[in-house]
Design a protein around this motif. Structure first.
Motif, PDB file in Angstrom:
ATOM      1  N   PRO A   1      -5.433  -0.178   5.254  1.00  0.00           N
ATOM      2  CA  PRO A   1      -5.730  -1.743   5.152  1.00  0.00           C
ATOM      3  C   PRO A   1      -4.482  -2.767   5.672  1.00  0.00           C
ATOM      4  O   PRO A   1      -4.364  -3.923   5.378  1.00  0.00           O
TER       5      PRO A   1
ATOM      6  N   ASP B   1     -15.101  -1.646   4.217  1.00  0.00           N
ATOM      7  CA  ASP B   1     -14.519  -0.312   3.259  1.00  0.00           C
ATOM      8  C   ASP B   1     -13.375  -0.044   3.157  1.00  0.00           C
ATOM      9  O   ASP B   1     -12.590  -1.184   3.981  1.00  0.00           O
ATOM     10  N   ALA B   2     -12.612   1.385   3.125  1.00  0.00           N
ATOM     11  CA  ALA B   2     -11.273   1.008   2.046  1.00  0.00           C
ATOM     12  C   ALA B   2     -10.057   0.378   3.175  1.00  0.00           C
ATOM     13  O   ALA B   2      -9.631  -0.090   2.531  1.00  0.00           O
TER      14      ALA B   2
ATOM     15  N   PRO C   1     -14.754  -7.555   4.788  1.00  0.00           N
ATOM     16  CA  PRO C   1     -14.340  -6.392   4.820  1.00  0.00           C
ATOM     17  C   PRO C   1     -15.728  -4.983   4.323  1.00  0.00           C
ATOM     18  O   PRO C   1     -16.331  -5.046   3.555  1.00  0.00           O
TER      19      PRO C   1
ATOM     20  N   ALA D   1     -10.978 -10.432  -4.709  1.00  0.00           N
ATOM     21  CA  ALA D   1     -11.622 -10.036  -2.745  1.00  0.00           C
ATOM     22  C   ALA D   1     -10.392 -10.766  -1.737  1.00  0.00           C
ATOM     23  O   ALA D   1      -9.852 -11.408  -2.644  1.00  0.00           O
ATOM     24  N   HIS D   2     -10.246  -9.753  -1.324  1.00  0.00           N
ATOM     25  CA  HIS D   2      -9.207  -9.977   0.053  1.00  0.00           C
ATOM     26  C   HIS D   2      -9.663  -9.303   0.908  1.00  0.00           C
ATOM     27  O   HIS D   2     -10.586  -8.310   1.581  1.00  0.00           O
TER      28      HIS D   2
ATOM     29  N   GLU E   1      -3.625   3.363  -0.334  1.00  0.00           N
ATOM     30  CA  GLU E   1      -4.018   2.657  -1.360  1.00  0.00           C
ATOM     31  C   GLU E   1      -3.508   1.899  -1.958  1.00  0.00           C
ATOM     32  O   GLU E   1      -1.831   1.534  -2.012  1.00  0.00           O
ATOM     33  N   ALA E   2      -4.073   0.861  -2.266  1.00  0.00           N
ATOM     34  CA  ALA E   2      -3.519  -0.836  -3.170  1.00  0.00           C
ATOM     35  C   ALA E   2      -2.327   0.289  -4.231  1.00  0.00           C
ATOM     36  O   ALA E   2      -3.205   0.579  -4.854  1.00  0.00           O
TER      37      ALA E   2
ATOM     38  N   VAL F   1      -9.701  -1.713   5.072  1.00  0.00           N
ATOM     39  CA  VAL F   1     -10.380  -3.054   5.619  1.00  0.00           C
ATOM     40  C   VAL F   1     -11.018  -3.248   7.129  1.00  0.00           C
ATOM     41  O   VAL F   1     -10.675  -4.349   7.675  1.00  0.00           O
TER      42      VAL F   1
ATOM     43  N   PHE G   1       0.792  -1.552   0.092  1.00  0.00           N
ATOM     44  CA  PHE G   1       0.606   0.236  -0.064  1.00  0.00           C
ATOM     45  C   PHE G   1       0.555   1.411  -0.153  1.00  0.00           C
ATOM     46  O   PHE G   1       2.108   0.787   0.641  1.00  0.00           O
TER      47      PHE G   1
ATOM     48  N   ALA H   1      -2.878   9.871  -1.236  1.00  0.00           N
ATOM     49  CA  ALA H   1      -3.453   8.354  -1.706  1.00  0.00           C
ATOM     50  C   ALA H   1      -2.996   7.083  -0.726  1.00  0.00           C
ATOM     51  O   ALA H   1      -2.944   6.322  -1.328  1.00  0.00           O
TER      52      ALA H   1
END
Ligand code: HEM
Lengths: 589, 384
Positions: free
Chosen positions: A405, A357-358, A355, A329-330, A289-290, A360, A280, A286
């Protein structure tokens, strides 16, 4: 001039024009497209019974006009499905919509509005369209084969009436002119054919070929879709790190079969999720973010084949034995151990949390079905529910949640219930939801509910004895295993369709005729005429180029002023009539 | 959680991008005014042109292409000029080189093969109006450069293609439309008459973009992180810019066709509208141009849809699931197929086909904007 004579003249002119039109349209048919309806004799159809009607229906169905109408209907029919929620895409949205518009539900249900693209009327339209298409392709293909085997059509008698025309007088003899013309046209890759005093030539067959290729590819594409629909299917499954999946219907969380793809058709393969890597952004706007997600797998073919390793990541499915494994998904799966008052382990395993939300923040549900005995000595079931946060923070207002996350500070926040989990009622129950209707919340005392905040390695005592411990943390990944047998052929046919389309739209089919006649005075009259689809503005230029090349072997006489358009140009009123040309041109379409 | 991918955003560049986009809008506005002035002042020489045009009946549009071989004295290859004389004034000359000896050959073209009678253009031959027109083109060029800067810095600020949401898509698409227009102009094509409607579309598009669609420069939503973003979305964007031009020409064709029909019947009154129609290119030219644009775009649009399906397959596991965006792309495609069929069917040519082209373009707009804004599907594109 009397009226009679005028009428007779007009008649003669009409007849001449009609003959001329026939001749020109025979020369001018550059497309094997079906002739417009109005040109087809209607009389033939009347009163010849069932066969006649069938013939009539077939002819209507395969006409351009009906193809046009069907195409238009197809576009209209596709609209409602984009406005009304569709069961195939989202059953929950359909339910919500039905709640809101109760009055419409039964009517819409009957019309198949919630599955438009498999409804009877949508299918009827595209099936008719494709019947029409096949009915159109077959005769056109034969015609095209005929065109390829035949010679370019003979020169019309009056070349001057064609849309593009040139003439001059030359002292070279006719044979020399025709030989030169033949060479010039061959050089431009026209197909040529000499007949009598003229050479016919034609070019641009790729247009018709492309058109046929395009339409045939459309049919091939439809077949590919049908194959996918009938013989494709997919299933989804959540696998925890270290966990194993084998391609068997009982292992799927969700399985969507089709007529020819059932539990029995599943190919024998399996895989282990060796690990899941996520990285991330750790800073900037950002942050969180992944950057990438990779599921590292080892897979094997057959029931116990050799293991091969591979990765599935977003936009890059892993292909195994023709099926695609998508990473969709994870999330995290805390490893939970529960013991009863006697110290016996009654639950031990990684429990996937969903999960929300963003970052997790996830919902967790743990169901302990066996082995627990309450204070009263009776057997009971336990249920825990709560929140898992990989980077936990307790917000005074929102409660526990995750701020990042990745698992920087994992925490599990749960409350517990005891009683009947309701799993024996026969109604399918989600593993991710706790039905507490027949359960009582675990309490510390009269007023305070039992709550636990666990971090890896930590445990808590349960009020009625026993413990719950979070022994570790794993990640899980959700996979979709899809079998889409028609994909390859759909791709190939769409590529062919585009290639065909390019030929069909950008190649111009055109004809050039050259006639050379040496008169008694020894002077040769050279005539050139060209005809092309109306979209081609280049035919005049092309004819000019040929005319100029011919100047080498058949130079125009200097004294001839070059404005003489053949013998009958001046006395024939229709020679300059654009109307005539327009009709003969539009007839071919 | 969703599987997302992103890179950090440079807010400095994003800010520069916004400033550039606003500046380009200001310059487009001036260009718009200049084009308007060109059309207005071009009407001054109206009376003279009208009498000339009225005397040129459509039946006389038979034109003559004269291939003139000029014999050169000695060994040098003589040049041959092919001149296309147009009824109603104006001459275009195409020149070719060929080794010919002598003589003069007339090439007569008539009907559909004859060059049509063109209007005099927006400036109507008026010198001052022409100067305004040229100023308008310079302003358009300047604005396009500013906009290009805006789009590029936007892309750089997020380190990805600058069409990750509807705002960026609109900026890039209008830029493509303007660049195609300028490309045609600078390659010597006489398409300045497209300037006014183009500016109108570009200003509307950018106006909606900066007010309604604006989204801060950000990383991409999950499934957009793929090289298919370059291929699929840029395809859709180029199609959008070109289809807009196709729709303008189709609309103008309908106007001009009505006007030409009226003129043939002697029903024209000679007012301001007649004058504007008179200066437009001929109906036949507009029709052909509109067809050509739409025909060129159709295979590209087909490709865009196929590329989208391939992407969907690798991202979602289905190449087609009748998501609203997919559905409207399909509808647009089918209506353009209708248009192409209509052009090939005798009874549907002309105005009916042109109306289909306009309907098809509306479908494109619904697809790009209506669906992204009002209907939620799997496509998480709008960024709203
Ligand atoms: C499945 C739906 C169909 C689609 C999407 C489609 C699409 C197209 C397109 C894009 C063209 C333009 C290419 C060109 O002008 O050469 C075309 C041409 C043509 N189509 Fe179709 N078509 C379909 C069905 C049909 C059917 C059912 C027929 C027959 C009744 C048909 C007959 C023709 C003919 C004859 C042309 C060539 C017209 C010409 O001479 O230029 N098409 N089609």
């Amino acid at each position: 001039m009397t009226d009679d004579r005028e009428a007779a003249d007009a008649q003669a002119a009409d007849a001449r024009a009609a003959e001329e039109r026939d001749e020109l349209s025979a020369a001018g048919r550059l497309s094997s497209a079906p002739v417009a309806e109005q040109d087809q004799p209607e009389a033939e159809v009347v009163g010849i019974g069932v066969l006649g009607w069938l013939r009539w229906t077939w002819r209507q169905l395969t006409s351009m006009r009906v193809a046009l109408i069907l195409l238009f209907l197809l576009s209209l029919a596709a609209v409602p499905g984009s406005l009304i929620p569709q069961t195939a895409a989202s059953p929950s949205k359909v339910e919500a919509w039905q709640e809101k518009h109760k009055a419409w539900v039964s009517l819409f249900d009957k019309l198949g509005m919630f599955h438009v693209y498999s409804s009877f009327w949508f299918s009827a339209i595209y099936i008719l369209l494709f019947v029409s298409l096949v009915g159109c392709i077959i005769p056109r293909t034969w015609q095209f084969v005929g065109v390829l085997r035949a010679r370019p059509p003979a020169a019309p008698r009056h070349l001057v009436r064609l849309p593009v025309y040139a003439t001059w007088r030359s002292s070279a003899d006719a044979d020399t002119v025709l030989t030169a013309a033949h060479g010039a046209l061959r050089k431009r890759r026209f197909r040529t054919s000499a007949a009598g005093d003229a050479i016919s030539s034609e070019k641009g067959y790729l247009r018709e070929f492309g058109n046929l290729l395009f339409h045939i590819s459309l049919v091939a594409m439809l077949i590919a879709f049908a194959v996918t629909k009938l013989a494709g299917g997919q299933g989804t499954v959540i696998v925890v790190e270290g966990g194993t999946f084998s391609n068997n219907v009982t292992q799927y969380d969700d399985f969507e079969p089709s007529s020819l793809y059932t539990a029995d058709s599943l190919k024998a393969f399996g895989f282990t999720l060796d690990g899941f890597d996520a990285s991330f952004q750790t800073s900037g706007s950002a942050r969180g973010e992944a950057v990438n997600f990779d599921a590292r797998l080892s897979y094997w073919l057959g029931s116990d084949g050799k293991k091969t390793s591979g990765t599935a990541s977003v936009n890059h499915p892993l292909q195994v034995d023709g099926d695609n494994i998508y990473l969709t998904a994870h999330g995290f799966a805390p490893v939970i151990k529960v013991t009863n008052a006697k110290g016996e382990v009654i639950y031990d395993g990684a429990t996937p949390c969903l999960p929300q939300d963003a970052n997790v923040t996830s919902l967790c549900t743990i169901k302990v079905t066996d082995g627990y005995v309450g204070k009263d000595g009776k057997k009971t079931q336990l249920g825990f529910s709560g929140i898992f946060a990989p980077t936990a923070e307790v917000d005074p207002v929102l409660g526990p949640r995750s701020t990042f996350p990745a698992a920087n500070n994992p925490g599990l926040f749960i409350t517990g219930y005891q009683g009947d989990l309701g799993m024996d009622t026969g109604i399918a129950q989600s593993v991710y939801q706790l039905d507490t209707t027949a359960m009582k919340q675990l309490k510390l005392d009269k007023t305070n509910p039992w709550k636990a905040q666990l971090h890896p390695g930590q445990g808590m005592k349960l009020p009625d004895g026993g413990t719950i411990t979070m022994t570790g943390l794993k990640q899980w990944a959700n996979f979709t295993v899809a079998h889409n047998p028609g994909t390859g052929s759909a791709l190939v046919s769409s590529a062919l369709a585009i290639i065909g389309l390019i030929g069909s739209l950008f190649v111009q089919r055109r004809r050039i005729w050259v006639r050379a006649v040496t008169g008694a005075d020894g002077v040769t009259v050279v005539e050139l005429a060209g005809l092309a689809r109306s979209e081609s503005s280049r035919i005049a230029d092309e004819l000019a180029e040929v005319a100029l090349v011919l100047q080498d072997s058949a130079p125009a006489d200097r004294d001839g002023d070059g404005t003489d358009h053949g013998e009958d140009a001046d006395d024939d009123p229709s020679a300059e009539d654009p109307e005539l040309t327009a009709t003969s041109l539009s007839k071919e379409r | 959680m969703n599987l997302a991918a992103a890179e950090s955003v440079n807010s400095n560049l994003a800010h520069i991008s916004n400033v550039l986009i606003y500046s380009s809008m200001a310059v487009y506005l001036f260009a718009f005014l200049a084009y308007t002035a060109e059309w207005t002042f071009g009407g001054r020489s109206r009376v003279a042109r009208q009498s000339a045009a009225l005397s040129a009946r459509p039946g006389e549009s038979v034109a003559t292409a004269v291939a003139e071989a000029e014999a050169a004295a000695s060994t040098a290859a003589p040049t041959v000029s092919v001149s296309v004389a147009k009824a109603g004034g104006g001459t275009t000359t195409l020149t070719r080189t060929v080794a010919a000896k002598a003589g003069k050959v007339d090439i007569v073209a008539k009907g559909d093969s004859a060059p049509p009678v063109e209007g005099a253009g927006a400036s109507g031959g008026d010198e001052q109006a022409d100067r305004l027109g040229r100023i308008a083109v310079s302003l358009t060029t300047l604005a396009a450069l500013l906009q290009l800067g805006g789009v590029v810095t936007r892309g750089m600020s997020a380190g990805r293609p600058p069409w990750g949401n509807l705002y960026e898509f609109t900026c890039a698409m209008t830029l493509v439309a303007v660049m195609v227009f300028l490309g045609l102009l600078y390659s010597g094509r006489d398409v300045r008459w497209l300037g006014l409607p183009l500016m109108l579309g570009v200003l509307t598009g950018l106006g909606v973009a900066v007010t309604v669609l604006y989204a801060a420069s950000e990383q991409l939503v999950p499934a957009l992180h793929s090289y298919w973003l370059w291929i699929h979305v840029s395809g859709a964007m180029i199609c959008g810019g070109a289809l807009y031009a196709g729709a303008i020409t189709a609309g103008m064709y309908v106007c001009k066709d009505f006007y030409e029909a009226a003129r043939a019947e002697g029903r024209t009154k000679g007012g301001r509208w007649s004058d504007i129609c008179e200066r437009m290119p001929s109906a036949a030219t507009l029709d052909k141009l509109s067809y050509r644009i739409n025909a060129i775009v159709f295979p590209l649009w087909t490709f865009t849809i196929v590329a989208g399906a391939i992407w969907a397959e690798s991202a979602w596991g289905h190449y087609w699931q009748w998501d609203p965006t997919e559905t409207w792309a399909f509808i647009t495609w089918v209506v353009y197929a209708c248009y192409l069929h209509a052009r090939a069917t005798a009874g549907w040519k002309g105005r009916k086909a042109a109306v289909l082209a306009l309907v098809a373009f509306s479908c494109y707009l619904i697809n790009a904007y209506g669906v992204s804004i009002f209907i939620n599907g799997v496509h998480s594109y709008a960024g709203l």
